[in-house]
Structures are given as C-alpha cells and as structure tokens.
Design an enzyme around this catalytic site. Sequence first.
Site, PDB file in Angstrom:
ATOM      1  N   ARG A 174      25.254  67.923  57.011  1.00 24.45           N
ATOM      2  CA  ARG A 174      24.516  69.100  57.480  1.00 24.45           C
ATOM      3  C   ARG A 174      23.411  68.729  58.471  1.00 24.45           C
ATOM      4  O   ARG A 174      22.327  69.315  58.465  1.00 24.45           O
ATOM      5  CB  ARG A 174      23.897  69.868  56.305  1.00 24.45           C
ATOM      6  N   SER A 247      25.060  78.822  51.847  1.00 28.99           N
ATOM      7  CA  SER A 247      24.188  77.964  51.041  1.00 28.99           C
ATOM      8  C   SER A 247      22.780  77.999  51.626  1.00 28.99           C
ATOM      9  O   SER A 247      22.597  77.658  52.786  1.00 28.99           O
ATOM     10  CB  SER A 247      24.654  76.512  51.092  1.00 28.99           C
ATOM     11  N   GLU A 343      18.777  74.814  53.914  1.00 30.45           N
ATOM     12  CA  GLU A 343      19.805  74.464  54.893  1.00 30.45           C
ATOM     13  C   GLU A 343      19.626  75.255  56.184  1.00 30.45           C
ATOM     14  O   GLU A 343      19.679  74.684  57.266  1.00 30.45           O
ATOM     15  CB  GLU A 343      21.206  74.691  54.311  1.00 30.45           C
TER      16      GLU A 343
HETATM   17  N1  EPU Z   1      27.598  75.237  40.430  1.00 36.99           N
HETATM   18  C1  EPU Z   1      26.750  75.731  39.473  1.00 36.99           C
HETATM   19  N2  EPU Z   1      26.344  77.044  39.609  1.00 36.99           N
HETATM   20  C2  EPU Z   1      26.747  77.840  40.607  1.00 36.99           C
HETATM   21  C3  EPU Z   1      27.613  77.322  41.589  1.00 36.99           C
HETATM   22  C4  EPU Z   1      28.021  76.009  41.475  1.00 36.99           C
HETATM   23  O1  EPU Z   1      26.349  75.063  38.545  1.00 36.99           O
HETATM   24  O2  EPU Z   1      26.331  79.009  40.664  1.00 36.99           O
HETATM   25  C5  EPU Z   1      28.044  73.833  40.320  1.00 36.99           C
HETATM   26  C6  EPU Z   1      29.557  73.756  40.274  1.00 36.99           C
HETATM   27  O3  EPU Z   1      30.018  73.831  38.987  1.00 36.99           O
HETATM   28  C7  EPU Z   1      29.835  72.411  40.899  1.00 36.99           C
HETATM   29  C8  EPU Z   1      28.673  72.172  41.836  1.00 36.99           C
HETATM   30  O4  EPU Z   1      27.668  73.116  41.492  1.00 36.99           O
HETATM   31  O5  EPU Z   1      29.798  71.406  39.926  1.00 36.99           O
HETATM   32  C9  EPU Z   1      29.065  72.314  43.291  1.00 36.99           C
HETATM   33  O6  EPU Z   1      29.429  73.674  43.552  1.00 36.99           O
HETATM   34  P1  EPU Z   1      30.427  74.074  44.738  1.00 36.99           P
HETATM   35  O7  EPU Z   1      31.675  73.336  44.607  1.00 36.99           O
HETATM   36  O8  EPU Z   1      30.491  75.554  44.798  1.00 36.99           O
HETATM   37  O9  EPU Z   1      29.783  73.497  46.053  1.00 36.99           O
HETATM   38  P2  EPU Z   1      28.288  73.392  46.548  1.00 36.99           P
HETATM   39  O10 EPU Z   1      27.930  71.951  46.569  1.00 36.99           O
HETATM   40  O11 EPU Z   1      27.399  74.296  45.798  1.00 36.99           O
HETATM   41  C10 EPU Z   1      28.985  73.036  49.051  1.00 36.99           C
HETATM   42  C11 EPU Z   1      28.557  73.587  50.376  1.00 36.99           C
HETATM   43  C12 EPU Z   1      29.210  74.932  50.634  1.00 36.99           C
HETATM   44  C13 EPU Z   1      30.706  74.797  50.543  1.00 36.99           C
HETATM   45  C14 EPU Z   1      31.061  74.245  49.166  1.00 36.99           C
HETATM   46  C15 EPU Z   1      32.526  73.983  49.019  1.00 36.99           C
HETATM   47  C16 EPU Z   1      26.344  72.680  50.779  1.00 36.99           C
HETATM   48  C17 EPU Z   1      24.877  72.954  50.844  1.00 36.99           C
HETATM   49  N3  EPU Z   1      27.122  73.706  50.435  1.00 36.99           N
HETATM   50  O12 EPU Z   1      28.421  73.912  48.055  1.00 36.99           O
HETATM   51  O13 EPU Z   1      28.870  75.308  51.959  1.00 36.99           O
HETATM   52  O14 EPU Z   1      31.365  76.025  50.749  1.00 36.99           O
HETATM   53  O15 EPU Z   1      30.376  72.985  48.960  1.00 36.99           O
HETATM   54  O16 EPU Z   1      32.861  72.888  49.774  1.00 36.99           O
HETATM   55  O17 EPU Z   1      26.767  71.562  51.070  1.00 36.99           O
HETATM   56  C18 EPU Z   1      27.369  76.580  53.274  1.00 36.99           C
HETATM   57  O18 EPU Z   1      27.010  75.503  53.764  1.00 36.99           O
HETATM   58  O19 EPU Z   1      26.869  77.675  53.643  1.00 36.99           O
HETATM   59  C19 EPU Z   1      28.345  76.565  52.208  1.00 36.99           C
HETATM   60  C20 EPU Z   1      28.687  77.668  51.547  1.00 36.99           C
END
Ligand code: EPU
Length: 348
Positions: A174, A247, A343
């Site tokens: 990012r 995010s 972000e």
């Molecule tokens: N989780 C929670 N609570 C929630 C949502 C998620 O505990 O409400 C936990 C999940 O269980 C999982 C972990 O958090 O263990 C990661 O969650 P997720 O796979 O949804 O991915 P993320 O790390 O929260 C990142 C990107 C997203 C992208 C997703 C999927 C960043 C800041 N965000 O989110 O990007 O869609 O991975 O690859 O890196 C964006 O940048 O706008 C965005 C949506």
Amino acid sequence: MLPARIELPGVTLTEDAPLAARNTLRVDARCAWLAEVHEAAALPGLLAHPALRDLPVLPLGGGSNMLFTGDWPGLIVQIGGARISVEDEAGKCVHLRVEAGAGWDDFVRWTLARGLCGLENLILIPGSVGAAPIQNIGAYGVESASCIERVEAWDRHSQQWAEMTARDCAFAYRDSCFRRAPQRWIITAVRFVLPREAPLHLDYAGIREELAAMRIADPGPAQVAEAVLRLRTRKLPDPAQIGNAGSFFKNPVIDAAQAAALQAAYPRLPHWPQPDGRVKLAAAWLIEQAGCKGLREGDAGISDRHALVLVNHGRASGPQLWALAQRVRHTVAERFGVLLEPEPRVLP
Ligand code: EPU
C-alpha cells in the site's frame, strides 16, 4: 483575488466546487478550484497558470481513497482520459497503455474479456487506473505493482514529463514514491504487462472455498475473478449503497518480539511473517477484538460487515468520521499496543 473564470483549452475549471459526489465517503467538502483535464497535454499549462500555480494541488481519481476533514484550499485535478491501447501483443505477454481516468474495475474486466491474466484477483476495487500505483492497490494475495511496467506522470518539481519504471516507483505494501511525495506527481497513464497464461493466485483465504462452492475444479482467470467478486460483495459494503473508502486502516507490520508477545497473549491472532522478519497483523481482527466493529457515533460508523471499513451512514461530516477513526485507533492502541495507520489520504 482570483479571476472568476479561467479559460484553458482541454480543461473544465470550476471555482468553489462541491466534492460530495467526488469522494466515496460522501463527505460534503468543497475545493477552491476543480480542474477536469480532458487531455493530459493540457496539464502543464494548467499548473503554470498565474492564478493557480502557487496553490496546493491534489490529484483526484475516483475519490475512493480519501477523507476530507475540511475544504481543500487549492486545486483539485481530475484526469479524464480513459483510453486503453494495446502497445504490443506479439509475444507471450501483452503490453497495454491505459489513461489515468479509466475506471480500475472496467479495466480489469476489459483484460478478462480478452483472456489476459494477472489482474483477476483485483476485480471490483473502486477507483481509477491512475490512482492504482499511488497506494499500490491490492487484494487476495496480489498487488497491482506485479503487472505495472511503467507510470507516466507530470513531475511538478522538475516541470517535466517522467516515465517511471516499476523500480523507480518503489512499490511496497500500500505504498509507492507517489504516496510519499503527494505534491510532486500527477499520474496521467499507466503501462501494464499482462501474460496470456500465468499461475493463478488461489491461496488467499476464501478463494478455494468459493471456487468449490461454485463447483469449479479447474479455474481460469475469469472464474477466479467471479470468486473474488462474490467474496468482496459478501464481505465489503458497496460504496454505491453506503459511503466508505474500503479498508480505512492498513494492516500493521510490527517487529517479531512484539508479535511473539501478542501471539502468546492472543493465540488466535492472525499474523503473517514478512520477508524482512517483521510480522503483519490483521487490523480488522484487532478492531473487532477491541469491540469497535459496528461502532457508531451519529452517522459515522465502523461497518458491521468488515471491521476495517469506516462508513458514512448518511450525513457524517469529515471531522466526525475522522474523530471516530481516532477513537478506534486509541482503543486498539490501548488494548494491543499497536498504532493503526489510515490507508486513505486524510486531507487537507
Ligand atoms: N477479520 C476480523 N473481523 C472482520 C474482518 C476480518 O476479525 O470484521 C479477520 C479475518 O478473519 C481475517 C483477517 O481479519 O483473519 C483478514 O481479513 P480479510 O481477509 O478480510 O482481509 P484484510 O486484511 O482485512 C485486506 C485488504 C483489503 C482486501 C482484503 C482481501 C488491507 C488494508 N486491506 O483486508 O483491501 O480486499 O485484504 O485481500 O490490506 C482495501 O484496501 O480497501 C481493501 C478492501
């Protein structure tokens, strides 16, 4: 005193322009000047205009990665061209040049319709192609940088056009040189190299399960895109329905000792070791465990679908949204000793 009207070929200029329809958090801010640039060649003349040249400049794409906490005192530049041109398709890879104003999701679908690989995991990300390199957009184990060959930009420091290689762009999670020097660059086009065949990225949690539910055993890029589309639609609030900027916090990367201590205290903590020995944590998990998922103060809220997403339930102002985000940061810092970084760009 600025003149009320400035006429420049290839540009539509509006003084004191409203921004509510130009940012996906739907914050009702204004800017001193809005320039809609129809041809990139008009950019140097616009920025050199005596009435505009000393103003702070903000390039704006789809407005899906910014929070306005007040009015923008300067010039907002929106690059309009959206042409996609095939530059070379003779080899195993296809080289494309895409103007900055093209919609990212439209472009991804364009590549899929032509059987190209590489961007299938990045379907449905809001925003424009010109904004993609700035924060190196990514999802489901893939970053846009993996397919970016060069970035064309106007350099406000040297007053020259620059064609930056991927190495010049210094892409990271990012992050890029464009994000680190936001007043310097205005991206006008991005060049991509996309293979016709490449290994698919299926390892990110949820993709294989989604493909299994779709009863697809041997997927191609279009099926992976469909799986990602289903996952995103289910997990993330749609900016067309409720104001949000995806995010709102980056996943924090902390040192190994702190990660080990946190893991000992919270055995279920999701964590990903990084090549440099540090450890990435899931900000969403920290926020949810800190009790902030679904939090609401007036119309400012944290989505009850995904804890990383700051949402505008209606008429929240920029300062109200930012105050809620700060509350979440403080709560997570107190509980886990980890300071989350936003972000999106927080402006002005
Ligand atoms: N989780 C929670 N609570 C929630 C949502 C998620 O505990 O409400 C936990 C999940 O269980 C999982 C972990 O958090 O263990 C990661 O969650 P997720 O796979 O949804 O991915 P993320 O790390 O929260 C990142 C990107 C997203 C992208 C997703 C999927 C960043 C800041 N965000 O989110 O990007 O869609 O991975 O690859 O890196 C964006 O940048 O706008 C965005 C949506």
